[in-house]
Scaffold this motif. Structure first.
Motif, mmCIF file in Angstrom:
data_model
loop_
_atom_site.group_PDB
_atom_site.id
_atom_site.type_symbol
_atom_site.label_atom_id
_atom_site.label_comp_id
_atom_site.label_asym_id
_atom_site.label_seq_id
_atom_site.Cartn_x
_atom_site.Cartn_y
_atom_site.Cartn_z
ATOM 1 N N VAL A 1 -3.988 -39.600 -53.222
ATOM 2 C CA VAL A 1 -3.223 -40.146 -54.132
ATOM 3 C C VAL A 1 -3.640 -41.744 -54.108
ATOM 4 C CG1 VAL A 1 -0.651 -40.660 -52.912
ATOM 5 C CG2 VAL A 1 -1.545 -38.422 -52.998
ATOM 6 N N VAL A 2 -4.190 -42.308 -52.536
ATOM 7 C CA VAL A 2 -4.439 -43.727 -53.067
ATOM 8 C C VAL A 2 -5.161 -44.070 -54.125
ATOM 9 C CG1 VAL A 2 -5.384 -45.463 -51.516
ATOM 10 C CG2 VAL A 2 -3.852 -44.142 -50.638
ATOM 11 N N THR A 3 -5.881 -42.967 -54.332
ATOM 12 C CA THR A 3 -6.885 -43.145 -55.797
ATOM 13 C C THR A 3 -6.111 -43.377 -57.058
ATOM 14 O OG1 THR A 3 -9.159 -41.845 -54.010
ATOM 15 C CG2 THR A 3 -9.322 -42.064 -56.442
ATOM 16 N N GLY A 4 -5.478 -41.853 -57.300
ATOM 17 C CA GLY A 4 -5.032 -41.444 -58.495
ATOM 18 C C GLY A 4 -2.982 -42.703 -58.439
ATOM 19 N N ILE A 5 -3.667 -43.682 -57.974
ATOM 20 C CA ILE A 5 -2.236 -44.808 -57.827
ATOM 21 C C ILE A 5 -3.216 -45.491 -58.025
ATOM 22 C CG2 ILE A 5 -0.831 -46.514 -57.187
ATOM 23 C CD1 ILE A 5 0.051 -44.424 -54.764
ATOM 24 N N THR A 6 -4.439 -46.129 -57.782
ATOM 25 C CA THR A 6 -5.213 -47.125 -58.449
ATOM 26 C C THR A 6 -6.096 -47.151 -59.466
ATOM 27 O OG1 THR A 6 -6.400 -46.907 -55.280
ATOM 28 C CG2 THR A 6 -7.202 -48.683 -57.563
ATOM 29 N N ILE A 7 -6.195 -45.758 -60.343
ATOM 30 C CA ILE A 7 -6.617 -45.459 -61.367
ATOM 31 C C ILE A 7 -5.584 -45.761 -62.076
ATOM 32 C CG2 ILE A 7 -7.731 -44.005 -62.826
ATOM 33 C CD1 ILE A 7 -9.018 -42.577 -60.859
ATOM 34 N N MET A 8 -4.115 -45.589 -61.712
ATOM 35 C CA MET A 8 -3.136 -45.343 -62.670
ATOM 36 C C MET A 8 -2.889 -47.099 -62.933
ATOM 37 S SD MET A 8 -1.802 -42.812 -64.302
ATOM 38 C CE MET A 8 -4.028 -42.080 -64.143
ATOM 39 N N LEU A 9 -3.007 -47.807 -61.497
ATOM 40 C CA LEU A 9 -2.998 -49.262 -61.787
ATOM 41 C C LEU A 9 -3.859 -50.291 -63.097
ATOM 42 C CD1 LEU A 9 -1.658 -50.316 -58.178
ATOM 43 C CD2 LEU A 9 -0.298 -50.272 -60.267
ATOM 44 N N ASN A 10 -4.467 -49.254 -63.104
ATOM 45 C CA ASN A 10 -6.256 -50.046 -63.938
ATOM 46 C C ASN A 10 -5.683 -50.115 -65.607
ATOM 47 O OD1 ASN A 10 -7.933 -50.744 -61.964
ATOM 48 N ND2 ASN A 10 -8.502 -48.292 -61.653
ATOM 49 N N PRO B 1 -7.916 -54.889 -52.342
ATOM 50 C CA PRO B 1 -7.232 -53.232 -51.650
ATOM 51 C C PRO B 1 -6.920 -52.229 -51.191
ATOM 52 C CG PRO B 1 -6.156 -55.004 -52.409
ATOM 53 C CD PRO B 1 -7.053 -54.959 -53.070
ATOM 54 N N MET B 2 -6.515 -51.905 -52.672
ATOM 55 C CA MET B 2 -6.047 -50.305 -53.184
ATOM 56 C C MET B 2 -7.379 -49.424 -52.655
ATOM 57 S SD MET B 2 -2.857 -49.898 -53.401
ATOM 58 C CE MET B 2 -2.835 -48.903 -54.810
ATOM 59 N N VAL B 3 -8.808 -49.825 -53.401
ATOM 60 C CA VAL B 3 -10.199 -49.360 -53.126
ATOM 61 C C VAL B 3 -10.310 -48.749 -52.003
ATOM 62 C CG1 VAL B 3 -12.002 -49.600 -54.015
ATOM 63 C CG2 VAL B 3 -10.639 -49.741 -56.011
ATOM 64 N N ALA B 4 -10.021 -50.226 -50.938
ATOM 65 C CA ALA B 4 -10.228 -50.340 -49.325
ATOM 66 C C ALA B 4 -10.154 -49.339 -48.923
ATOM 67 C CB ALA B 4 -10.252 -51.953 -49.060
ATOM 68 N N LEU B 5 -8.070 -49.354 -48.949
ATOM 69 C CA LEU B 5 -7.945 -48.055 -47.909
ATOM 70 C C LEU B 5 -8.472 -46.787 -48.700
ATOM 71 C CD1 LEU B 5 -5.452 -46.811 -46.721
ATOM 72 C CD2 LEU B 5 -3.958 -47.278 -48.671
ATOM 73 N N ALA B 6 -8.401 -46.358 -50.157
ATOM 74 C CA ALA B 6 -8.693 -45.544 -50.712
ATOM 75 C C ALA B 6 -10.025 -44.714 -50.223
ATOM 76 C CB ALA B 6 -9.284 -45.213 -51.571
ATOM 77 N N LEU B 7 -10.654 -46.472 -49.651
ATOM 78 C CA LEU B 7 -12.025 -45.438 -49.369
ATOM 79 C C LEU B 7 -12.175 -45.075 -47.973
ATOM 80 C CD1 LEU B 7 -14.645 -48.095 -50.185
ATOM 81 C CD2 LEU B 7 -15.430 -46.391 -50.768
ATOM 82 N N TYR B 8 -11.628 -45.792 -46.975
ATOM 83 C CA TYR B 8 -11.526 -45.432 -45.878
ATOM 84 C C TYR B 8 -10.733 -44.325 -46.008
ATOM 85 C CZ TYR B 8 -9.577 -45.118 -40.720
ATOM 86 O OH TYR B 8 -9.030 -44.709 -39.638
ATOM 87 N N LEU B 9 -9.971 -43.688 -46.136
ATOM 88 C CA LEU B 9 -8.718 -42.203 -45.760
ATOM 89 C C LEU B 9 -9.918 -41.047 -46.698
ATOM 90 C CD1 LEU B 9 -5.897 -43.246 -47.163
ATOM 91 C CD2 LEU B 9 -6.117 -42.798 -45.298
ATOM 92 N N SER B 10 -11.420 -41.439 -47.872
ATOM 93 C CA SER B 10 -11.745 -40.074 -48.775
ATOM 94 C C SER B 10 -12.969 -40.263 -47.431
ATOM 95 C CB SER B 10 -12.442 -40.951 -49.414
ATOM 96 O OG SER B 10 -11.381 -41.187 -50.427
ATOM 97 N N TRP B 11 -13.436 -41.584 -46.440
ATOM 98 C CA TRP B 11 -14.567 -41.107 -45.376
ATOM 99 C C TRP B 11 -13.918 -40.245 -44.407
ATOM 100 C CZ3 TRP B 11 -19.742 -43.092 -45.567
ATOM 101 C CH2 TRP B 11 -20.628 -42.743 -44.303
#
Length: 490
Positions: A21-30, A177-187
């Motif tokens: 979800v966080v990754t999807g939101i980040t990509i849509m923001l892009n 910051p969105m990417v950082a959160l997505a990285l943490y959740l994905s890890w």
């Protein structure tokens, strides 16, 4: 099914959903924050729409080039490693975009960012279909689609406000910051798998699909400058199509294909792919047309333009919610057909707008359009990807997104050319002569008619998509392949 232990862990499934979800939101923001800022970039870099559109088109071009490679690298090196690496690269490319020193450097970094996003988008769908139990897949997909709609909803508004009170650099810094959160959740959530490195890297296949896709898209991107009958355009198109054909032949006979075209043997996927590609003709250009109409023609600020899109984006979320609610009550065929016809009505209304049309009316028309699109996406995606074996979902997701991206980029450029040609034609028909200057009354009179024409073309594409949806199986919205497999086991 794969990862049997993982599939029984509810907390891990929810954590995986959060990461997607966080990754999807980040990509849509892009996508959305930059599209609405296109008129601002024209002023900032003192250029025209043909050059400024490369900020958007360059991103989409590399997005299309990278998408067919996602399943190959995911299976070769593991989806966990690929997803985490791509997320980290997205963060670095966001910083690079924010540090760009001119139009050309920004376009270059956006191209890099597009390639990274092109890997991530198919991966999000693949991770769900490979690691979530089949009975939960529609719900998880629905939540993911709603997250994309949320990115669409907040992106234009955020971009408009940021451009009003800050510099354009912040548009890219907000991704960090969105990417950082997505990285943490994905890890924390992505299942560990070793990948398959049995065969040497297929460099020839990678080169064929990347260069072939790139040449076709570059050709259409420059068709306005080169001309549709110019030797340069014909060369790029012919060589690109030839390389793509050679890629298909090569992968059809490969034991470990980059893109497995056997997924096309599954009729539901083939139908969903066709519908998805026709719908894609309406996606990319729509945001550009709205930005041109609201900002360049009507003269509103980027902030107002972004605010106008809030209610339509909320309508899209409502469409997602309605689709999720109705998913187990009516067939995917009914949902997709109904959603596309609703969207076509909204598009037709936009094609009738004029200089005296109020902001409220434009907001309503856009809301109708996006309400319909919100209804369509989840049932169409599940109908396509849910009806192939889990071992092929990576390839199906890559092909589903690859086809959509190619068609979207081509349609953006063709309709942008048509927009310019029609603007010049209506300008001359109105009795004006000389250079067409944005911001003038003569430009507005000509441009609004040209924008209306493009919206009308999009209406035809929507109706065509709705007619194609009648080919879908109308008996059930469940995964036909999986149901057949269950029947055979019993």
């Amino acid at each position: 099914m794969e990862n049997a232990g993982y599939l029984k862990d509810e907390k891990k499934q929810q954590a995986l959903l959060a990461a997607v979800v966080v990754t999807g939101i980040t990509i849509m923001l892009n996508n959305t924050t930059v599209s609405i800022a296109l008129p601002s970039f024209i002023t900032i870099f003192n250029t025209d729409i043909r050059m400024a559109q490369w900020i958007v088109v360059g991103y989409m071009l590399s997005l299309g080039m990278a998408m067919p490679l996602a399943s190959y690298f995911g299976e070769r090196y593991s989806y966990r490693k690929l997803f985490l690496t791509a997320l980290a690269a997205m963060g670095l490319s966001s910083l690079a975009c924010a540090s760009a020193w001119g139009l050309y450097s920004l376009v270059f970094f956006r191209i890099v960012k597009g390639a990274v996003s092109g890997v991530l988008i198919p991966c999000t769908m693949t991770l769900l279909y490979r690691n979530i139990p089949k009975e939960k897949q529609p719900y998880y997909l629905g939540v993911t689609v709603m997250s994309h709609s949320l990115g669409v909803a907040i992106g234009p508004s955020i971009a408009g406000m940021l451009l009003e009170f800050s510099s354009w650099h912040i548009l890219f810094l907000i991704n960090v910051p969105m990417v950082a959160l997505a990285l943490y959740l994905s890890w924390r959530s992505l299942p560990v798998d070793l990948g398959q490195n049995r065969e040497p890297m297929d460099f020839a296949g990678i080169l064929m699909v990347a260069v072939g896709t790139g040449l076709v898209l570059i050709g259409f991107t420059n068709v306005q400058v080169w001309g549709a009958t110019s030797p340069k355009f014909i060369f790029f198109l012919a060589v690109g199509l030839l390389l793509s054909l050679l890629f298909i032949i090569r992968e059809t006979n490969s034991n470990q294909p980059i893109l497995n075209f056997k997924v096309l043997k599954y009729r539901p996927f083939a139908i969903a792919l066709l519908i998805n590609c026709v719908i894609a003709m309406t996606l990319g250009i729509n945001g550009i047309l709205v930005a041109v109409y609201v900002q360049t023609i009507l003269g509103y600020s980027p902030m107002v333009s972004g605010l106008i899109l809030i209610l339509p984006s909320v309508a899209m979320v409502m469409g997602n919610v309605a689709s999720n609610y109705l998913f187990n009550k009516v067939s995917s065929k009914i949902l997709v057909f109904s959603g596309l016809m609703i969207a076509a009505i909204g598009n037709y209304a936009l094609s009738r707008a004029g200089l005296s049309t109020g902001v409220v009316a434009i907001t309503i028309y856009m809301s109708i359009r996006l309400l319909g699109m919100g209804i369509v996406k989840m049932p169409l995606t599940d109908y396509g990807l849910g009806n192939v074996p889990s071992s092929l979902t990576g390839h199906a997701s890559s092909m589903f997104n690859w086809g959509k991206q190619i068609v979207s980029v081509i349609s953006i450029n063709i309709l942008t050319v048509v927009l310019s040609i029609n603007t010049a034609r209506y300008y001359a028909e109105a009795g004006y002569s000389g250079e067409i200057i944005q911001g003038t009354a003569s430009y507005a009179i000509a441009a609004v008619q040209a924008v209306n024409d493009d919206f009308l073309y999009l209406t035809f594409f929507m109706v065509g998509s709705a007619l194609l949806s009648l080919l879908m199986d109308g008996n059930s919205n469940t995964s036909t392949f999986k149901n057949q497999r269950a029947v055979l086991k019993n």
